[in-house]
Design a protein around this motif. Structure first.
Motif, PDB file in Angstrom:
ATOM      1  N   UNK A  65       0.827  -1.207   0.000  1.00  0.00           N
ATOM      2  CA  UNK A  65       0.000   0.000   0.000  1.00  0.00           C
ATOM      3  C   UNK A  65       0.867   1.264   0.000  1.00  0.00           C
ATOM      4  N   UNK A  66       1.974   1.205   0.739  1.00  0.00           N
ATOM      5  CA  UNK A  66       2.871   2.369   0.773  1.00  0.00           C
ATOM      6  C   UNK A  66       3.453   2.628  -0.618  1.00  0.00           C
ATOM      7  N   UNK A  67       3.812   1.539  -1.282  1.00  0.00           N
ATOM      8  CA  UNK A  67       4.404   1.671  -2.618  1.00  0.00           C
ATOM      9  C   UNK A  67       3.439   2.266  -3.619  1.00  0.00           C
ATOM     10  N   UNK A 123       0.683  10.727  -7.712  1.00  0.00           N
ATOM     11  CA  UNK A 123      -0.589  10.048  -7.981  1.00  0.00           C
ATOM     12  C   UNK A 123      -0.366   8.540  -7.897  1.00  0.00           C
ATOM     13  N   UNK A 124      -1.246   7.846  -7.176  1.00  0.00           N
ATOM     14  CA  UNK A 124      -1.026   6.419  -6.953  1.00  0.00           C
ATOM     15  C   UNK A 124      -1.918   5.503  -7.773  1.00  0.00           C
ATOM     16  N   UNK A 125      -1.880   4.248  -7.391  1.00  0.00           N
ATOM     17  CA  UNK A 125      -2.701   3.212  -8.010  1.00  0.00           C
ATOM     18  C   UNK A 125      -3.591   2.602  -6.932  1.00  0.00           C
ATOM     19  N   UNK A 126      -4.686   1.941  -7.399  1.00  0.00           N
ATOM     20  CA  UNK A 126      -5.523   1.201  -6.446  1.00  0.00           C
ATOM     21  C   UNK A 126      -5.207  -0.277  -6.559  1.00  0.00           C
ATOM     22  N   UNK A 127      -5.411  -0.961  -5.457  1.00  0.00           N
ATOM     23  CA  UNK A 127      -5.239  -2.416  -5.500  1.00  0.00           C
ATOM     24  C   UNK A 127      -6.432  -3.082  -6.191  1.00  0.00           C
ATOM     25  N   UNK A 128      -7.587  -2.489  -5.977  1.00  0.00           N
ATOM     26  CA  UNK A 128      -8.820  -3.086  -6.503  1.00  0.00           C
ATOM     27  C   UNK A 128      -8.712  -3.378  -8.005  1.00  0.00           C
ATOM     28  N   UNK A 129      -9.068  -4.601  -8.339  1.00  0.00           N
ATOM     29  CA  UNK A 129      -9.049  -4.988  -9.746  1.00  0.00           C
ATOM     30  C   UNK A 129      -7.703  -5.494 -10.240  1.00  0.00           C
ATOM     31  N   UNK A 130      -6.683  -5.404  -9.402  1.00  0.00           N
ATOM     32  CA  UNK A 130      -5.352  -5.857  -9.838  1.00  0.00           C
ATOM     33  C   UNK A 130      -5.172  -7.352  -9.513  1.00  0.00           C
ATOM     34  N   UNK A 131      -4.144  -7.923 -10.100  1.00  0.00           N
ATOM     35  CA  UNK A 131      -3.813  -9.321  -9.815  1.00  0.00           C
ATOM     36  C   UNK A 131      -2.517  -9.373  -9.017  1.00  0.00           C
ATOM     37  N   UNK A 132      -2.615  -9.984  -7.848  1.00  0.00           N
ATOM     38  CA  UNK A 132      -1.426 -10.135  -6.994  1.00  0.00           C
ATOM     39  C   UNK A 132      -0.922 -11.573  -7.132  1.00  0.00           C
ATOM     40  N   UNK A 158      -5.192  -9.779   2.109  1.00  0.00           N
ATOM     41  CA  UNK A 158      -5.582  -9.027   0.912  1.00  0.00           C
ATOM     42  C   UNK A 158      -7.049  -9.241   0.542  1.00  0.00           C
ATOM     43  N   UNK A 159      -7.689 -10.177   1.247  1.00  0.00           N
ATOM     44  CA  UNK A 159      -8.995 -10.619   0.756  1.00  0.00           C
ATOM     45  C   UNK A 159     -10.073  -9.540   0.770  1.00  0.00           C
ATOM     46  N   UNK A 160      -9.888  -8.464   1.503  1.00  0.00           N
ATOM     47  CA  UNK A 160     -10.896  -7.400   1.490  1.00  0.00           C
ATOM     48  C   UNK A 160     -10.642  -6.312   0.460  1.00  0.00           C
ATOM     49  N   UNK A 161      -9.596  -6.443  -0.325  1.00  0.00           N
ATOM     50  CA  UNK A 161      -9.207  -5.343  -1.213  1.00  0.00           C
ATOM     51  C   UNK A 161      -9.763  -5.437  -2.642  1.00  0.00           C
ATOM     52  N   UNK A 162     -10.525  -6.499  -2.907  1.00  0.00           N
ATOM     53  CA  UNK A 162     -11.068  -6.632  -4.259  1.00  0.00           C
ATOM     54  C   UNK A 162     -10.013  -6.966  -5.295  1.00  0.00           C
ATOM     55  N   UNK A 163      -8.937  -7.630  -4.854  1.00  0.00           N
ATOM     56  CA  UNK A 163      -7.901  -8.033  -5.804  1.00  0.00           C
ATOM     57  C   UNK A 163      -8.107  -9.496  -6.184  1.00  0.00           C
ATOM     58  N   UNK A 164      -7.511  -9.869  -7.290  1.00  0.00           N
ATOM     59  CA  UNK A 164      -7.470 -11.287  -7.639  1.00  0.00           C
ATOM     60  C   UNK A 164      -6.118 -11.783  -7.141  1.00  0.00           C
ATOM     61  N   UNK A 198       0.098 -12.830 -15.599  1.00  0.00           N
ATOM     62  CA  UNK A 198      -1.031 -12.023 -15.126  1.00  0.00           C
ATOM     63  C   UNK A 198      -0.718 -11.033 -14.000  1.00  0.00           C
ATOM     64  N   UNK A 199       0.412 -11.209 -13.299  1.00  0.00           N
ATOM     65  CA  UNK A 199       0.613 -10.419 -12.082  1.00  0.00           C
ATOM     66  C   UNK A 199       0.833  -8.921 -12.331  1.00  0.00           C
ATOM     67  N   UNK A 200       0.148  -8.121 -11.518  1.00  0.00           N
ATOM     68  CA  UNK A 200       0.448  -6.686 -11.428  1.00  0.00           C
ATOM     69  C   UNK A 200       1.375  -6.459 -10.239  1.00  0.00           C
ATOM     70  N   UNK A 201       1.296  -7.398  -9.298  1.00  0.00           N
ATOM     71  CA  UNK A 201       2.141  -7.348  -8.102  1.00  0.00           C
ATOM     72  C   UNK A 201       2.760  -8.726  -7.949  1.00  0.00           C
ATOM     73  N   UNK A 202       4.049  -8.766  -7.638  1.00  0.00           N
ATOM     74  CA  UNK A 202       4.706 -10.049  -7.362  1.00  0.00           C
ATOM     75  C   UNK A 202       5.218 -10.015  -5.926  1.00  0.00           C
TER      76      UNK A 202
END
Ligand SMILES: O=C(O)[C@H](O)COP(=O)(O)O
Length: 307
Positions: free
Chosen positions: A111-113, A135-144, A160-166, A193-197
């Protein structure tokens, strides 16, 4: 008396208390050096350690009566597991004690990143007010993408389960995950598929330097990278290269290839790492909270009781 235990690291007193209740005699010597331990260990049946030094062949050979090594934490990379197995020395560890701390810390880094917290905070302290640049990004909709679905990877996924991420996870040694908030996948799918690793694997001969230039090259998207596992799994220069080319948009690193000063400052990559606006660093505190300090000792004592 059931046996003698030597505590060589900083453990919450709950472990000593519980071990004594179980009938062990316990010497709590958190300041003991490796040389002093080598000289004393022959008289002990068990040793309790965090990561202060390696429990290697030399140390195990100096302890003919050693029956168990109690690792107050998760990682076993400072213990020669093969040699312990060969000698019939039991290993117990306590990942259940710091998995919540670790999962929360990984979320905090992420989240800080993506919200540029460290960079924005530093800029304001230096007299710059830059909304657009931060300007940041949202976790929602991203793939971790999680690599390693043990105690730590599954904790991160759960947080992470409450953030709306896959959340997708790959574990070479584990299949059939049952958690509803994670989708089991292959390494190819992580890369695709990952937006976050995020890494949650142990340091072994197999994982050392796993994340190198070639590995990072295969990612299809620009990623945010989180490492709360072990620094040596990652080639830091490769991460810095990917940060400067933009393939990695930000890196949250709780562990580094070289830790502690002055060793860290002597690394050829340290200057670039510390001046990068896209990096957030913490000093290997992912699993280290006031809560986990106690929980680790309790978990370890529970396991000692079941030995
Ligand atoms: O493996 C662990 O549990 C963490 O990396 C913490 O290790 P530590 O015992 O050095 O705090």
């Amino acid at each position: 008396m059931k046996g003698k235990i030597l505590i060589v690291d900083d453990l919450h007193p709950a472990f000593k208390e519980r071990a004594e209740q179980l009938g062990y005699e316990v010497d709590d010597l958190p300041k003991i050096t490796r040389a002093e331990t080598l000289a004393a260990i022959a008289g002990y049946d068990g040793i309790a350690v965090r990561t202060k030094f390696r429990i290697d062949k030399e140390l195990m050979d100096a302890a003919p009566g050693l029956q168990f090594v109690a690792r107050a934490g998760a990682g076993l990379d400072n213990i020669d597991e093969d040699y312990a197995n060969e000698k019939g020395i039991l290993l117990i560890n306590a990942p259940e004690g710091n998995r919540d701390a670790l999962g929360e810390h990984a979320v905090a880094l992420l989240l800080s990143l993506i919200n540029n917290l460290r960079r924005a905070d530093t800029e304001i302290r230096n007299g710059t007010w830059d909304r657009e640049g931060n300007r940041g990004w949202e976790l929602k909709g991203k793939t971790v993408g999680i690599i390693g679905y043990g105690f730590m990877g599954s904790s991160f996924a759960q947080k992470l389960s409450g953030f709306g991420v896959r959340v997708i996870a790959y574990d070479k040694y584990k299949t059939g995950f049952s958690d509803a908030y994670v989708q089991e996948c292959s390494m190819e799918e992580i890369v695709k598929h990952s937006d976050v690793l995020s890494l949650h694997i142990p340091l072994t001969a197999e994982t050392r330097q796993m994340v190198d230039e070639e590995y990072l090259y295969h990612f299809k998207k620009k990623i945010f990278f989180i490492n709360t596992a072990r620094g040596e799994i990652v080639n830091t220069k490769a991460v810095l290269g990917a940060l400067s080319s933009g393939r990695i948009m930000g890196a949250g690193l709780d562990v580094l290839e070289a830790e502690k000063f002055p060793n860290l400052a002597e690394q050829s990559w340290y200057e670039e790492l510390k001046t990068s606006a896209k990096v957030i660093l913490t000093p290997h505190i992912g699993g280290w909270t006031f809560d986990s300090y106690r929980k680790i000792s309790e978990v370890l004592a529970d396991k000692l009781e079941r030995l």
